[in-house]
Write an enzyme that holds these catalytic residues in place. Structure first.
Site, PDB file in Angstrom:
ATOM      1  N   ASN A  43     -40.110   5.397  37.866  1.00  0.00           N
ATOM      2  CA  ASN A  43     -39.502   4.584  38.566  1.00  0.00           C
ATOM      3  C   ASN A  43     -38.430   3.843  38.187  1.00  0.00           C
ATOM      4  O   ASN A  43     -37.876   2.918  38.570  1.00  0.00           O
ATOM      5  CB  ASN A  43     -40.446   3.592  39.321  1.00  0.00           C
ATOM      6  CG  ASN A  43     -40.889   2.467  38.430  1.00  0.00           C
ATOM      7  OD1 ASN A  43     -40.751   2.557  37.336  1.00  0.00           O
ATOM      8  ND2 ASN A  43     -41.799   1.765  39.239  1.00  0.00           N
ATOM      9  N   ILE A  56     -48.105  11.399  45.970  1.00  0.00           N
ATOM     10  CA  ILE A  56     -46.898  12.442  45.620  1.00  0.00           C
ATOM     11  C   ILE A  56     -47.736  13.806  45.627  1.00  0.00           C
ATOM     12  O   ILE A  56     -48.884  13.670  45.114  1.00  0.00           O
ATOM     13  CB  ILE A  56     -46.069  12.353  44.634  1.00  0.00           C
ATOM     14  CG1 ILE A  56     -44.854  13.238  44.591  1.00  0.00           C
ATOM     15  CG2 ILE A  56     -46.719  11.783  43.439  1.00  0.00           C
ATOM     16  CD1 ILE A  56     -43.832  12.975  43.588  1.00  0.00           C
ATOM     17  N   ASN A  70     -53.890   7.823  42.823  1.00  0.00           N
ATOM     18  CA  ASN A  70     -52.938   8.874  43.383  1.00  0.00           C
ATOM     19  C   ASN A  70     -52.720  10.045  42.382  1.00  0.00           C
ATOM     20  O   ASN A  70     -52.872  11.370  42.978  1.00  0.00           O
ATOM     21  CB  ASN A  70     -51.505   8.385  43.421  1.00  0.00           C
ATOM     22  CG  ASN A  70     -51.342   7.256  44.846  1.00  0.00           C
ATOM     23  OD1 ASN A  70     -52.232   7.466  45.749  1.00  0.00           O
ATOM     24  ND2 ASN A  70     -50.620   6.427  44.859  1.00  0.00           N
ATOM     25  N   ARG A 100     -56.860  17.861  43.987  1.00  0.00           N
ATOM     26  CA  ARG A 100     -56.292  18.993  44.823  1.00  0.00           C
ATOM     27  C   ARG A 100     -55.683  20.153  44.264  1.00  0.00           C
ATOM     28  O   ARG A 100     -56.183  21.199  44.613  1.00  0.00           O
ATOM     29  CB  ARG A 100     -55.311  18.013  45.683  1.00  0.00           C
ATOM     30  CG  ARG A 100     -54.538  18.868  46.608  1.00  0.00           C
ATOM     31  CD  ARG A 100     -54.794  18.572  48.051  1.00  0.00           C
ATOM     32  NE  ARG A 100     -53.999  19.224  48.870  1.00  0.00           N
ATOM     33  CZ  ARG A 100     -53.298  18.601  49.799  1.00  0.00           C
ATOM     34  NH1 ARG A 100     -53.010  17.334  49.673  1.00  0.00           N
ATOM     35  NH2 ARG A 100     -52.429  19.440  50.689  1.00  0.00           N
ATOM     36  N   TYR A 114     -52.930  -6.248  32.968  1.00  0.00           N
ATOM     37  CA  TYR A 114     -52.797  -4.757  32.059  1.00  0.00           C
ATOM     38  C   TYR A 114     -54.137  -4.483  31.514  1.00  0.00           C
ATOM     39  O   TYR A 114     -54.676  -3.389  31.862  1.00  0.00           O
ATOM     40  CB  TYR A 114     -51.953  -5.418  30.738  1.00  0.00           C
ATOM     41  CG  TYR A 114     -51.425  -4.123  29.990  1.00  0.00           C
ATOM     42  CD1 TYR A 114     -50.417  -3.063  30.467  1.00  0.00           C
ATOM     43  CD2 TYR A 114     -52.219  -3.996  28.629  1.00  0.00           C
ATOM     44  CE1 TYR A 114     -50.516  -1.971  29.746  1.00  0.00           C
ATOM     45  CE2 TYR A 114     -51.876  -2.742  27.875  1.00  0.00           C
ATOM     46  CZ  TYR A 114     -50.924  -1.940  28.394  1.00  0.00           C
ATOM     47  OH  TYR A 114     -50.597  -0.854  27.442  1.00  0.00           O
TER      48      TYR A 114
END
Ligand code: NAD
Ligand code: UDP
Length: 318
Positions: free
Chosen positions: A32, A61, A97, A104, A143
């Site tokens: 990003n 995503i 994620n 998957r 963190y």
């Protein structure tokens, strides 16, 4: 293989992308650009095996890949404390994620964890079975605790869903493409020396760290990703066990840059760990890995890089 590197435009990620491409893999770099830069990976754009995706790991995503290196997370205190809530989200939601994707598409996933999971350690050197001494509510917690939860998620997805996981606990790493202004000690000292500014030592400079040159680190994490074994889902320390005080590091930077350095002592930040040194027996035994680049050599390469890349360094003569 098709390999995803999240945080691939950052300091360590860009070196990893380069190595993986060099070995003939297809590499998808996802970033990003919070602390990463296109110029870190611009030299890879002409390689048809390289793809860049601008994406935030806190959003889901799906990509068809064989391996995932999850490095996305700001790493220096200045950057991870800039938006602490976002830092926690990056570690926790980003990890969920990426683990969801790994489950998957049946990819092996490696999480870039950190020596900060040991906090201000009460045992020394740190072995992987030490649970750590972390302040859960301090300025470093976003963190440290974020990374600890990420490790928990890795272990639970492994136990509950059979995801093929690897956890590397990275100790202080340095080298070319660190950001000149990200506040980490090696980049600060080298840039200060090259500019003829005093080196800023926080506290009395007796706190210790053990510095690993980036190519050694990348070798270690690639070995961890690609080694098979019953116990390899457990965390593995990767770092250089040679320990220096910040006073000694300042002296080394002076030698390597050939500058007469002045020192400015500044207050020690809250919760700053007093000592840190990895025990790397596990990496040695399971991966046959040990660091090869001594601090003086790695610092020289880092100073050469900053000498070419920072403004005004060229104007300051030795
Ligand atoms: P870095 O800041 O250069 O790289 C982090 C990368 O992640 C950057 O490119 C950044 O833009 C990207 N990123 C941050 N948040 C993101 C998000 N939400 N979505 C997508 N991309 C995001 O730092 P680094 O030193 O290269 O560290 C890489 C990894 O290694 C980090 O996970 C860090 O915690 C870990 N680590 C580094 C060190 C070290 O000494 N450098 C030590 C321990 C652990
Ligand atoms: N440090 C320092 N001067 C600086 C930057 C950092 O003395 O200009 C100290 C800092 O207080 C810490 C050590 O160097 O004790 C390593 O800091 P860094 O942020 O690089 O890594 P971390 O503390 O996360 O290990």
């Amino acid at each position: 293989m098709r390999i995803l590197v999240t945080g691939g435009a950052g300091f360590i990620g860009s070196h990893l992308c380069e190595r993986l491409l060099g070995e003939g893999n297809e590499v998808i770099c996802l970033d990003n650009f919070f602390t990463g830069r296109k110029k870190n990976i611009a030299h890879l754009f002409d390689d048809s095996n390289f793809e860049l995706v601008r994406h935030d790991v806190t959003e889901p995503i799906l990509l068809e890949v064989d391996q995932i290196y999850n490095l996305a997370c700001p790493a220096s205190p200045i950057h991870y404390q800039f938006n602490p809530v976002k830092t926690v989200k990056t570690s926790v939601m980003g990890m969920i994620n990426m683990l969801g994707m790994a489950k998957r598409v049946k990819a092996r996933i490696l999480q870039a964890s950190t020596s900060e999971v040991y906090g201000d350690p009460l045992i020394h050197p740190q072995t992987e079975d030490y649970f750590g001494n972390v302040n859960p509510i301090g300025p470093r917690s976003c963190y440290d605790e974020g990374k600890r939860v990420a490790e928990t998620l890795m272990m639970d997805y492994h136990r509950q869903n059979g995801v093929d996981t690897r956890i590397v606990r990275i100790f202080n790493t340095y080298g070319e493409r660190m950001l000149e202004n990200d506040g980490r000690v090696v980049s600060n000292f080298v840039v200060q020396a090259l500019r003829g500014n005093p080196l800023t030592i926080y506290g009395d400079g007796t706190q210790t760290r053990s510095f690993c040159y980036v190519s050694d680190l990348v070798e270690g994490i690639i070995r961890l990703m690609n080694t098979e074994g019953e116990t390899l889902h457990l965390p593995v320390n990767i770092g250089n066990p040679t320990e220096f005080t910040m006073n000694e590091l300042a002296g080394e930077v002076g030698k390597v840059t050939g500058r007469k350095v002045k020192i400015e002592y500044l207050p020690l930040p809250q919760d700053d760990p007093k000592q840190r040194q990895p025990n790397i027996d596990r990496a040695r035994n399971l991966l046959g890995w040990a660091p090869t680049i001594p601090l003086a050599d790695g610092l020289k390469r880092t100073a050469d890089y900053f000498g070419k890349h920072i403004e005004s360094a060229a104007n300051v003569s030795a």
